[in-house]
Design an enzyme around this catalytic site. Structure first.
Site, PDB file in Angstrom:
ATOM      1  N   THR A  64       1.083  -1.326   0.038  1.00 17.30           N
ATOM      2  CA  THR A  64      -0.060  -0.051   0.017  1.00 17.30           C
ATOM      3  C   THR A  64       0.577   0.995   0.008  1.00 17.30           C
ATOM      4  OG1 THR A  64      -2.329   0.880   1.089  1.00 17.30           O
ATOM      5  CG2 THR A  64      -0.386   0.355   2.746  1.00 17.30           C
ATOM      6  N   LYS A  68       3.275   1.571  -3.488  1.00 21.41           N
ATOM      7  CA  LYS A  68       3.522   0.642  -5.001  1.00 21.41           C
ATOM      8  C   LYS A  68       3.832   0.840  -6.368  1.00 21.41           C
ATOM      9  CE  LYS A  68      -1.046   0.705  -3.349  1.00 21.41           C
ATOM     10  NZ  LYS A  68      -3.299   0.247  -4.014  1.00 21.41           N
ATOM     11  N   GLY A 128     -11.052  13.337  -8.613  1.00 24.04           N
ATOM     12  CA  GLY A 128      -9.639  13.256  -8.238  1.00 24.04           C
ATOM     13  C   GLY A 128      -9.279  13.298  -9.230  1.00 24.04           C
ATOM     14  N   ARG A 153      -9.077  19.543  -9.473  1.00 20.83           N
ATOM     15  CA  ARG A 153      -8.504  21.496  -8.141  1.00 20.83           C
ATOM     16  C   ARG A 153      -7.399  22.660  -9.741  1.00 20.83           C
ATOM     17  NH1 ARG A 153     -11.386  21.465  -4.262  1.00 20.83           N
ATOM     18  NH2 ARG A 153     -12.293  19.446  -2.943  1.00 20.83           N
ATOM     19  N   ARG A 157      -2.584  18.296 -12.305  1.00 17.29           N
ATOM     20  CA  ARG A 157      -3.715  17.314 -12.317  1.00 17.29           C
ATOM     21  C   ARG A 157      -4.808  16.582 -13.199  1.00 17.29           C
ATOM     22  NH1 ARG A 157      -2.423  13.880  -7.921  1.00 17.29           N
ATOM     23  NH2 ARG A 157      -2.294  15.220  -5.773  1.00 17.29           N
ATOM     24  N   GLY A 238     -15.709   0.553  -0.826  1.00 16.52           N
ATOM     25  CA  GLY A 238     -14.364   1.182  -0.523  1.00 16.52           C
ATOM     26  C   GLY A 238     -14.230  -0.441   0.083  1.00 16.52           C
TER      27      GLY A 238
END
Length: 275
Positions: A64, A68, A128, A153, A157, A238
């Site tokens: 995690t 990764k 996101g 945002r 990105r 999730g």
């Protein structure tokens, strides 16, 4: 007597990880009493030494954040799926000592959606632009027949998401986060943002929403997921993703298939209920 086999999840921080709960539940259901699964707090600097110190009893690792990508130079081979997003969350140690990397997050997303009846979608929205968003694009490359709008945002990105889209063969269109309410009208919405980010959107859920895939599992339900369910929209959470990616890890590491999805989900739900 069966040979002891070991596996673990690595990351930093790692105390919150549900992976041990899920994998141990699978081992119990499969009768693998000689298997153990632990967690270790390992950062990028400590990763090479940790991996080099493993002996032949080790069958595999789950990775995690922030490992990764850091694990990739330490591997002998990496699957096409993992290479597509430059992220490995699964390492299997073969009998001849090779370290093989894979990414089960992507097929895990596809499996979680399929479980809720989403086989194909004509378009989608991604909220996101982090690492999970790139995995979402990779999953959408398999099931989305039209454009994917990414709500971000910043221009940087947006450029990153557009680049991932070109690499993965997905028609990615960039939209400003200020217009994120429009995303909720897509037939499939994948929220990959941190806890609390989408709370302000609860009042904007349409009267007849499509499917929401919110990758968070704690706290659950998120405000957006609760509002979505209240409008009778389909919700994938999730924990669904966590279970399905872990199912694939168990199958790869142990060679036992199919892994017990129901038992793993039940164990995960029970663990979350006590937090």
């Amino acid at each position: 007597m069966s040979t002891i086999r070991r596996a673990a999840v690595l990351g930093s921080p790692i105390a919150h990880s549900l992976s041990p709960v899920l994998h141990r539940a699978a081992y119990a259901e499969l009768g693998l009493s000689h298997w153990s699964y632990d967690r270790f707090d390992v950062d990028e600097a400590g990763l090479p030494g940790f991996v080099e110190g493993l002996d032949a009893s080790w069958a595999g690792l789950s990775l995690t954040m922030p490992l990764k990508r850091a694990i990739i130079p330490l591997l002998d081979s990496v699957s096409a799926t993992a290479s597509s997003v430059e992220a490995v969350n699964t390492v299997v140690f073969t009998e001849d000592g090779r370290r093989v990397g894979d990414n089960t997050d992507i097929p895990g997303m596809v499996a979680a959606l399929r479980e809720r009846g989403v086989e194909k979608t004509e378009s989608a929205a991604v909220l996101g632009a982090g690492a999970t968003a790139s995995s979402a694009l990779a999953a959408l490359s398999e099931i989305c027949t039209g454009p994917v709008t990414a709500y971000v945002r910043s221009r940087e990105r947006g450029d990153e998401m557009r680049g991932w889209g070109e690499r993965l063969g997905v028609d990615v269109r960039i939209a400003d986060w200020a217009d994120v309410q429009q995303a909720l009208h897509a037939p499939l919405v994948i929220a990959t943002t941190p806890a609390g980010t989408t709370d302000a959107l609860t009042g904007a859920v349409p009267a007849t929403p499509g499917t929401l895939f919110d990758v968070l599992y704690e706290p659950w339900p998120t405000g957006l997921a609760a509002a979505w369910s209240a409008r009778s929209g389909a919700v994938v959470g999730g924990l669904d993703l966590l279970v399905h990616q872990a199912v694939l890890q168990v199958e790869q590491m142990t060679g036992c298939s199919p892994a017990p999805v129901a038992a793993m989900r039940q164990a995960g739900e029970a663990a979350l209920a006590t937090r």
